[in-house]
Design a protein around this motif. Sequence first.
Motif, short mmCIF file in Angstrom:
data_model
loop_
_atom_site.label_atom_id
_atom_site.label_comp_id
_atom_site.label_asym_id
_atom_site.label_seq_id
_atom_site.Cartn_x
_atom_site.Cartn_y
_atom_site.Cartn_z
N UNK A 1 7.55 6.11 1.94
CA UNK A 1 8.44 6.02 3.09
C UNK A 1 9.90 5.84 2.66
N UNK A 2 10.12 5.09 1.58
CA UNK A 2 11.48 4.80 1.12
C UNK A 2 12.04 5.88 0.20
N UNK A 3 11.22 6.80 -0.25
CA UNK A 3 11.63 7.79 -1.23
C UNK A 3 11.79 9.15 -0.55
N UNK A 4 12.79 9.90 -0.96
CA UNK A 4 13.02 11.22 -0.37
C UNK A 4 12.27 12.33 -1.10
N UNK A 5 11.61 11.99 -2.21
CA UNK A 5 10.83 12.98 -2.94
C UNK A 5 9.54 13.30 -2.19
N UNK A 6 8.90 14.37 -2.59
CA UNK A 6 7.59 14.71 -2.03
C UNK A 6 6.56 13.67 -2.45
N UNK A 7 5.50 13.54 -1.67
CA UNK A 7 4.46 12.56 -1.95
C UNK A 7 3.85 12.75 -3.33
N UNK A 8 3.57 14.00 -3.69
CA UNK A 8 2.94 14.29 -4.98
C UNK A 8 3.89 13.95 -6.12
N UNK B 1 -1.85 7.39 -1.01
CA UNK B 1 -0.61 6.76 -0.57
C UNK B 1 -0.25 7.16 0.86
N UNK B 2 -0.49 8.42 1.19
CA UNK B 2 -0.19 8.90 2.54
C UNK B 2 -1.11 8.26 3.58
N UNK B 3 -2.38 8.07 3.21
CA UNK B 3 -3.34 7.48 4.15
C UNK B 3 -2.98 6.04 4.52
N UNK B 4 -2.47 5.28 3.56
CA UNK B 4 -2.14 3.88 3.83
C UNK B 4 -0.66 3.68 4.16
N UNK B 5 0.07 4.81 4.26
CA UNK B 5 1.51 4.77 4.56
C UNK B 5 2.25 3.84 3.60
#
Length: 64
Positions: free
Chosen positions: A38-45, A29-33
Amino acid sequence: MIFPLEQLVEFNDNIYEITVASSRRAYQMAKVKDPEIEANYDKDVCVAAKQLFNHKVNYRIEED
């Protein structure tokens, strides 16, 4: 790493598998942004773990 606690307590499978799957999904998800990150304030994991626990995304173990 922050996992949804209620879902984690109810999870009956291998916790290592879901942890690795969440980390790999977060990386994807981070690689493709991904806009969900982007819309969520939680951590990526955390976002990735929620997707796995809610069966929005599935994972499988590859056999050698």
